[in-house]
Design a protein around this motif. Structure first.
Motif, PDB file in Angstrom:
ATOM      1  N   ALA A  35       0.672  -1.177  -0.036  1.00 11.49           N
ATOM      2  CA  ALA A  35      -0.049  -0.030   0.017  1.00 11.49           C
ATOM      3  C   ALA A  35       0.896   1.284  -0.006  1.00 11.49           C
ATOM      4  O   ALA A  35       0.521   2.192  -0.725  1.00 11.49           O
ATOM      5  N   TYR A  36       1.865   1.218   0.881  1.00  6.92           N
ATOM      6  CA  TYR A  36       2.920   2.258   1.035  1.00  6.92           C
ATOM      7  C   TYR A  36       3.663   2.582  -0.624  1.00  6.92           C
ATOM      8  O   TYR A  36       3.622   3.875  -0.995  1.00  6.92           O
ATOM      9  N   VAL A  37       3.869   1.630  -1.255  1.00  6.17           N
ATOM     10  CA  VAL A  37       4.792   1.874  -2.581  1.00  6.17           C
ATOM     11  C   VAL A  37       3.576   2.200  -3.434  1.00  6.17           C
ATOM     12  O   VAL A  37       4.083   3.125  -4.046  1.00  6.17           O
ATOM     13  N   VAL A  38       2.438   1.667  -3.446  1.00  8.37           N
ATOM     14  CA  VAL A  38       1.512   2.040  -4.493  1.00  8.37           C
ATOM     15  C   VAL A  38       0.998   3.498  -4.351  1.00  8.37           C
ATOM     16  O   VAL A  38       0.763   4.137  -5.198  1.00  8.37           O
ATOM     17  N   VAL A  39       1.082   4.056  -2.936  1.00  8.99           N
ATOM     18  CA  VAL A  39       0.591   5.338  -2.738  1.00  8.99           C
ATOM     19  C   VAL A  39       1.716   6.268  -3.200  1.00  8.99           C
ATOM     20  O   VAL A  39       1.411   7.204  -4.083  1.00  8.99           O
ATOM     21  N   GLN A  40       2.910   5.991  -2.856  1.00  6.61           N
ATOM     22  CA  GLN A  40       3.844   6.722  -3.426  1.00  6.61           C
ATOM     23  C   GLN A  40       4.272   6.808  -5.083  1.00  6.61           C
ATOM     24  O   GLN A  40       4.301   8.091  -5.430  1.00  6.61           O
ATOM     25  N   LEU A  41       4.070   5.852  -5.428  1.00  7.01           N
ATOM     26  CA  LEU A  41       4.210   5.787  -6.990  1.00  7.01           C
ATOM     27  C   LEU A  41       3.090   6.397  -7.455  1.00  7.01           C
ATOM     28  O   LEU A  41       3.052   6.934  -8.581  1.00  7.01           O
ATOM     29  N   ALA A  42       1.571   6.560  -6.946  1.00  9.64           N
ATOM     30  CA  ALA A  42       0.640   7.054  -7.566  1.00  9.64           C
ATOM     31  C   ALA A  42       0.797   8.570  -7.522  1.00  9.64           C
ATOM     32  O   ALA A  42       0.583   9.495  -8.118  1.00  9.64           O
ATOM     33  N   VAL A  43       1.315   9.055  -6.366  1.00 13.90           N
ATOM     34  CA  VAL A  43       1.597  10.549  -5.989  1.00 13.90           C
ATOM     35  C   VAL A  43       2.604  10.914  -7.064  1.00 13.90           C
ATOM     36  O   VAL A  43       2.418  11.842  -7.545  1.00 13.90           O
ATOM     37  N   LEU A  44       3.882  10.278  -7.109  1.00  3.10           N
ATOM     38  CA  LEU A  44       4.787  10.601  -8.091  1.00  3.10           C
ATOM     39  C   LEU A  44       4.210  10.578  -9.584  1.00  3.10           C
ATOM     40  O   LEU A  44       4.680  11.447 -10.240  1.00  3.10           O
ATOM     41  N   GLY A  45       3.524   9.715  -9.843  1.00  5.05           N
ATOM     42  CA  GLY A  45       2.713   9.782 -11.113  1.00  5.05           C
ATOM     43  C   GLY A  45       1.839  10.813 -11.407  1.00  5.05           C
ATOM     44  O   GLY A  45       1.890  11.309 -12.576  1.00  5.05           O
ATOM     45  N   VAL A  46       1.225  11.331 -10.268  1.00  2.33           N
ATOM     46  CA  VAL A  46       0.493  12.565 -10.512  1.00  2.33           C
ATOM     47  C   VAL A  46       1.006  13.701 -10.760  1.00  2.33           C
ATOM     48  O   VAL A  46       1.076  14.447 -11.438  1.00  2.33           O
ATOM     49  N   TYR A  47       2.514  13.966  -9.971  1.00  2.12           N
ATOM     50  CA  TYR A  47       3.241  15.038 -10.123  1.00  2.12           C
ATOM     51  C   TYR A  47       3.869  14.878 -11.553  1.00  2.12           C
ATOM     52  O   TYR A  47       4.033  16.232 -12.096  1.00  2.12           O
ATOM     53  N   TYR A  48       4.304  13.866 -12.079  1.00  2.00           N
ATOM     54  CA  TYR A  48       4.718  13.687 -13.496  1.00  2.00           C
ATOM     55  C   TYR A  48       3.647  14.012 -14.552  1.00  2.00           C
ATOM     56  O   TYR A  48       4.156  14.651 -15.373  1.00  2.00           O
ATOM     57  N   PHE A  49       2.456  13.550 -14.315  1.00  2.00           N
ATOM     58  CA  PHE A  49       1.330  14.007 -15.291  1.00  2.00           C
ATOM     59  C   PHE A  49       1.396  15.510 -15.276  1.00  2.00           C
ATOM     60  O   PHE A  49       0.978  16.027 -16.165  1.00  2.00           O
ATOM     61  N   ILE A  50       1.267  16.033 -13.787  1.00  2.00           N
ATOM     62  CA  ILE A  50       1.009  17.448 -14.004  1.00  2.00           C
ATOM     63  C   ILE A  50       2.175  18.453 -14.541  1.00  2.00           C
ATOM     64  O   ILE A  50       2.112  19.498 -15.323  1.00  2.00           O
ATOM     65  N   THR A  51       3.404  17.958 -14.368  1.00  2.00           N
ATOM     66  CA  THR A  51       4.533  18.278 -14.961  1.00  2.00           C
ATOM     67  C   THR A  51       4.495  18.432 -16.612  1.00  2.00           C
ATOM     68  O   THR A  51       4.811  19.393 -17.388  1.00  2.00           O
ATOM     69  N   SER A  52       3.913  17.274 -17.250  1.00  2.00           N
ATOM     70  CA  SER A  52       3.620  17.337 -18.572  1.00  2.00           C
ATOM     71  C   SER A  52       2.325  18.156 -19.011  1.00  2.00           C
ATOM     72  O   SER A  52       2.508  18.837 -20.035  1.00  2.00           O
ATOM     73  N   LYS A  53       1.344  18.256 -18.132  1.00  2.00           N
ATOM     74  CA  LYS A  53       0.308  19.218 -18.479  1.00  2.00           C
ATOM     75  C   LYS A  53       0.721  20.764 -18.443  1.00  2.00           C
ATOM     76  O   LYS A  53       0.369  21.667 -19.363  1.00  2.00           O
ATOM     77  N   ILE A  54       1.764  21.054 -17.548  1.00  2.00           N
ATOM     78  CA  ILE A  54       2.282  22.236 -17.398  1.00  2.00           C
ATOM     79  C   ILE A  54       3.115  22.487 -18.817  1.00  2.00           C
ATOM     80  O   ILE A  54       2.940  24.019 -19.311  1.00  2.00           O
ATOM     81  N   LYS A  55       3.762  21.795 -18.986  1.00  2.00           N
ATOM     82  CA  LYS A  55       5.008  21.717 -20.321  1.00  2.00           C
ATOM     83  C   LYS A  55       3.850  21.923 -21.429  1.00  2.00           C
ATOM     84  O   LYS A  55       4.268  22.874 -22.560  1.00  2.00           O
ATOM     85  N   ALA A  56       2.812  21.245 -21.523  1.00  2.00           N
ATOM     86  CA  ALA A  56       1.934  21.280 -22.624  1.00  2.00           C
ATOM     87  C   ALA A  56       1.206  22.798 -22.985  1.00  2.00           C
ATOM     88  O   ALA A  56       1.069  23.213 -23.939  1.00  2.00           O
ATOM     89  N   LYS A  57       0.834  23.003 -21.820  1.00  2.00           N
ATOM     90  CA  LYS A  57       0.016  24.633 -21.724  1.00  2.00           C
ATOM     91  C   LYS A  57       1.108  25.419 -22.003  1.00  2.00           C
ATOM     92  O   LYS A  57       0.359  26.387 -22.553  1.00  2.00           O
ATOM     93  N   ASN A  58       2.133  25.509 -21.458  1.00  2.00           N
ATOM     94  CA  ASN A  58       3.229  26.508 -21.844  1.00  2.00           C
ATOM     95  C   ASN A  58       2.697  27.833 -21.477  1.00  2.00           C
ATOM     96  O   ASN A  58       2.798  28.910 -22.531  1.00  2.00           O
ATOM     97  N   ASP A  59       2.388  28.121 -20.283  1.00  2.00           N
ATOM     98  CA  ASP A  59       1.955  29.505 -20.112  1.00  2.00           C
ATOM     99  C   ASP A  59       2.858  30.517 -19.639  1.00  2.00           C
ATOM    100  O   ASP A  59       3.511  30.376 -18.820  1.00  2.00           O
ATOM    101  N   GLN A  60       3.177  31.403 -20.603  1.00  2.00           N
ATOM    102  CA  GLN A  60       4.313  32.306 -20.445  1.00  2.00           C
ATOM    103  C   GLN A  60       3.782  33.713 -20.001  1.00  2.00           C
ATOM    104  O   GLN A  60       4.672  34.565 -20.243  1.00  2.00           O
ATOM    105  N   THR A  61       2.782  33.724 -19.355  1.00  2.00           N
ATOM    106  CA  THR A  61       2.429  34.936 -18.444  1.00  2.00           C
ATOM    107  C   THR A  61       3.425  35.277 -17.452  1.00  2.00           C
ATOM    108  O   THR A  61       3.674  34.493 -16.686  1.00  2.00           O
ATOM    109  N   VAL A  62       3.873  36.417 -17.402  1.00  2.00           N
ATOM    110  CA  VAL A  62       4.793  37.010 -16.653  1.00  2.00           C
ATOM    111  C   VAL A  62       4.415  37.086 -15.151  1.00  2.00           C
ATOM    112  O   VAL A  62       3.299  37.762 -14.941  1.00  2.00           O
ATOM    113  N   LEU A  63       5.116  36.492 -14.213  1.00  2.00           N
ATOM    114  CA  LEU A  63       4.788  36.714 -12.683  1.00  2.00           C
ATOM    115  C   LEU A  63       5.843  37.372 -12.198  1.00  2.00           C
ATOM    116  O   LEU A  63       6.977  36.964 -12.148  1.00  2.00           O
TER     117      LEU A  63
END
Length: 185
Positions: A35-63
Motif C-alpha cells: 500500500a505504501y509503495v502504491v501510494v508513493q508511485l501514484a503520488v509521483l505519477g500524478v506529479y509527473y502528469f502535472i509536469t507534462s500538463k504544465i509543459k503542454a500548456k506553456n503559459d508564458q504569462t509574466v509573474l
C-alpha cells in the motif's frame, strides 16, 4: 482547518488506528508495504502528469512578486520575475522533492530501524498531501487559478495559520525594483 492542523489530526488518528493493526503478521506487513509503495508511485505519477500538463500548456504569462523576507535576518524579500510555467514547474519540483525525501526517510525508518507504523501513516499522508496540492486542484480538477489558487501560492503557515506570504502588490514590487537598482549602481 488549515493544512498543518489537519495533517496533525490525521497523523494522530492514523497512529491510533496503526496501534490496532497486527504488524507482527507477515502477510499484514506485506499488505501495508505494498500500500505504501502504491501510494508513493501514484503520488509521483500524478506529479509527473502535472509536469507534462504544465509543459503542454506553456503559459508564458509574466509573474512578478517579492519573496517573503526571512524573519531570522533583517534582509528584505527579493524580487522574483518568472512565468506561470516556470513557477508551476518549480512548485511541482518542490513537491516531488518532498516525496523523495519522505521515501528516503521511510527507507531508513522501516528498512534500518524496523519501524512499521510510519508506513501506514505515510500512506495516508501521501494521499492527503496530494489532495491539498494547489497544482492538483488547478491541473487535475480544472479549477481556475483565482483566489487561494492565484500564483504565487501563499505559504502553508504554521499550526496557528501564521505564515509569511509573497507580496504581489505594485508598491512592494516597485520598492524591490528600486533596491535592486541601487545595488547595481
Amino acid at each position: 482547518m488549515n493544512a498543518a492542523t489537519s495533517n496533525l489530526v490525521i497523523s494522530i488518528g492514523a497512529m491510533q488506528v496503526a496501534r490496532k493493526i497486527p504488524f507482527d503478521d507477515p502477510q499484514v506487513l506485506n499488505y501495508v508495504r505494498v500500500a505504501y509503495v502504491v501510494v508513493q508511485l501514484a503520488v509521483l505519477g500524478v506529479y509527473y502528469f502535472i509536469t507534462s500538463k504544465i509543459k503542454a500548456k506553456n503559459d508564458q504569462t509574466v509573474l512578478k512578486y517579492v519573496e517573503a523576507a526571512n524573519p531570522m535576518t533583517k534582509e528584505p524579500g527579493k524580487l522574483v520575475t518568472t512565468t506561470n510555467r516556470d513557477y508551476d514547474l518549480t512548485e511541482v519540483s518542490k513537491a516531488m522533492r518532498g516525496v523523495w525525501i519522505g521515501i528516503a526517510m521511510m527507507a531508513f525508518l522501516h528498512g534500518y530501524m524496523k519501524y512499521t507504523q510510519p508506513l501506514f501513516i505515510q500512506s495516508l499522508m501521501g494521499l492527503k498531501n496530494l489532495y491539498d496540492s494547489k497544482l492538483v486542484t488547478i491541473y487535475i480538477m480544472g479549477k481556475p487559478a483565482e483566489g487561494d489558487l492565484k500564483r504565487p501560492f501563499k505559504g502553508a503557515g504554521g499550526l496557528l495559520g501564521g505564515g509569511s506570504e509573497p507580496q504581489t502588490d505594485k508598491a512592494a514590487i516597485e520598492e524591490a525594483e528600486k533596491r535592486i537598482g541601487k545595488k547595481d549602481d
